[in-house]
Design a protein around this motif. Sequence first.
Motif: not given
Length: 205
Positions: A14, A17-18, A21-22, A24-25, A161
Amino acid sequence: MKNDLNKQFYNYLWAYILVALSGCLGNVVDGIIVGNLIDADGVSAINLSKPINQFIFTLHLLINAGAGMLVGYALGQKDILKARQLFTLALTTSVGIGLLLTIFGGLLFPDQTARLLCSNEQILPMARDYMQVLLLGNPAFILMWGLSTMVGVDGQPKLVSAAVIIDNAVNLCLDIVFIQWLGWGITGSSAATVVGHLVGIAILI
């Protein structure tokens, strides 16, 4: 034992994954901010500079991914001295290569570096300004990801993360400050990226 392994696995899963995502965003929002505060040419200049980011990240992987596994193995063998030596060697090598890129790409040959990636005369000045600041600050980029690898190996994936998420948040906020309020233009975007990495490094240290 099995429950402990499962818990550790999901902690790492997890957390990373964060991180993904961070990242990409952050790239998407960064493009939106630059597109609105500068123009489409600014977005093009940033996109033309992406190979530099990828090249620096590849150097990080070549050095720190393997070193991270060796550090993890040394820690598993309770050989703390060996782990420390590998950690030091990996990070000093990373920063040393980063400084070479700074000297050659950022200080001595910024125009030639920009022309390697941009042939459009209209976009070239913006691409050159963006790339130069990026190359001047690339030791922070490579150190940020090197520390992220080592801190993860040391059993702190949540800290990694948190550092990456805050890094991206600082970058996006400073985009607005540097571009709109201080009027730095495209260099403000790359400066914001470098400062974000420095904040991430401070958190990991």
